[in-house]
Design an enzyme around this catalytic site. Structure first.
Site, PDB file in Angstrom:
ATOM      1  N   VAL A 151      81.234  54.550 -23.143  1.00 27.99           N
ATOM      2  CA  VAL A 151      79.828  54.650 -23.527  1.00 27.99           C
ATOM      3  C   VAL A 151      78.945  54.291 -22.338  1.00 27.99           C
ATOM      4  O   VAL A 151      79.049  53.203 -21.781  1.00 27.99           O
ATOM      5  CB  VAL A 151      79.503  53.720 -24.712  1.00 27.99           C
ATOM      6  N   ASP A 152      78.091  55.234 -21.939  1.00 35.53           N
ATOM      7  CA  ASP A 152      77.161  55.019 -20.830  1.00 35.53           C
ATOM      8  C   ASP A 152      75.824  55.653 -21.197  1.00 35.53           C
ATOM      9  O   ASP A 152      75.570  56.821 -20.903  1.00 35.53           O
ATOM     10  CB  ASP A 152      77.708  55.631 -19.539  1.00 35.53           C
ATOM     11  N   SER A 153      74.977  54.876 -21.870  1.00 37.54           N
ATOM     12  CA  SER A 153      73.691  55.410 -22.314  1.00 37.54           C
ATOM     13  C   SER A 153      72.748  55.677 -21.148  1.00 37.54           C
ATOM     14  O   SER A 153      71.692  56.286 -21.324  1.00 37.54           O
ATOM     15  CB  SER A 153      73.028  54.446 -23.308  1.00 37.54           C
TER      16      SER A 153
END
Length: 236
Positions: A151-153
């Site tokens: 997860v890498d917003s």
């Protein structure tokens, strides 16, 4: 006794303990307080992790009572000394209140005090914010194939490497009209875009688009576009 006799009462103050006994009593109280802190840290891993952020040596000595007492005593002595220096400096500045330089330094001290109060409030009410944040991976499924997605917003798009696209059996949906080159710290070739594929997170099924790009270290990177889709679904 006869009539009109007078009785005089005298309150006798207890004798003060010798100075040596007072010192022993104070030392015993300090030792008890330090031991309470040590035992509290032993029973609260979150507190121990928080202390480790600022005082790693103290946290490492939590299983050694003597060493823990020595380090905590030094820390407290340093704090008291720093407070004394700050108090003396403030007194010196207040002795010349109309000096422009003194006013500037007084303002700096007031701002530092506000920062420390804010820090203490954060430590009390939101200690989790001082913990170390590890990389976040979540188990998902794309077209029935299980993946651990990173997860890498901060990434604008959701990125999948070509091998993962093959494993998920979605490579045949690749739109090569979206080929290009991604530039950042380095460059990477964009093979195209898969406009929609079924993505499962938990029990929720979501349509998701993927940019297929070479040179990625992870199978699937969930970017801001997919994160927004997930959040909208959770909210509704």
């Amino acid at each position: 006794m006869e009539d009109y006799d007078m009785i005089m009462l005298r309150v006798q103050q207890p004798a003060a303990p010798p100075a040596a006994e007072q010192q022993d009593e104070q030392h015993s109280t300090v030792m008890d307080d330090v031991e309470k802190v040590r035992l509290q840290m032993l029973g609260d891993q979150a507190l121990c992790d928080l202390v480790r952020q600022t005082y790693p040596d103290l946290a490492a000595s939590v299983n050694d009572p003597a060493r823990f007492h020595e380090l905590l005593t030094k820390i407290e002595e340093s704090r008291v000394k720093a407070e004394d220096i700050k108090r003396q400096e403030l007194k010196r500045l207040n002795d010349d209140p109309f000096n422009e330089e003194s006013q500037r330094k007084i303002l700096e001290l007031i701002q530092q005090e506000a920062v420390m109060e804010n820090l203490n409030a954060a430590l009390e009410h939101n200690p989790e914010s001082f913990g170390r944040v590890q990389m976040l991976y979540v188990p998902i499924e794309v077209n029935g194939h299980k993946i651990k997605a990173f997860v890498d917003s901060g990434a604008q798009a959701t990125i999948m490497n070509p091998q993962c696209a093959e494993d998920c059996n979605v490579m045949y949906l690749l739109d090569k009209n979206f080929q290009g080159v991604a530039r950042g710290v380095g460059t990477a070739k964009i093979l195209g875009r898969i406009h929609s594929a079924p993505l499962k997170i938990g029990k929720a099924f979501l349509p998701c688009s993927f940019t297929v790009m070479e040179g990625t270290d992870v199978d699937l990177l969930l970017g801001l576009d997919s994160t927004c889709v997930v959040l909208r679904r959770l909210i509704h």
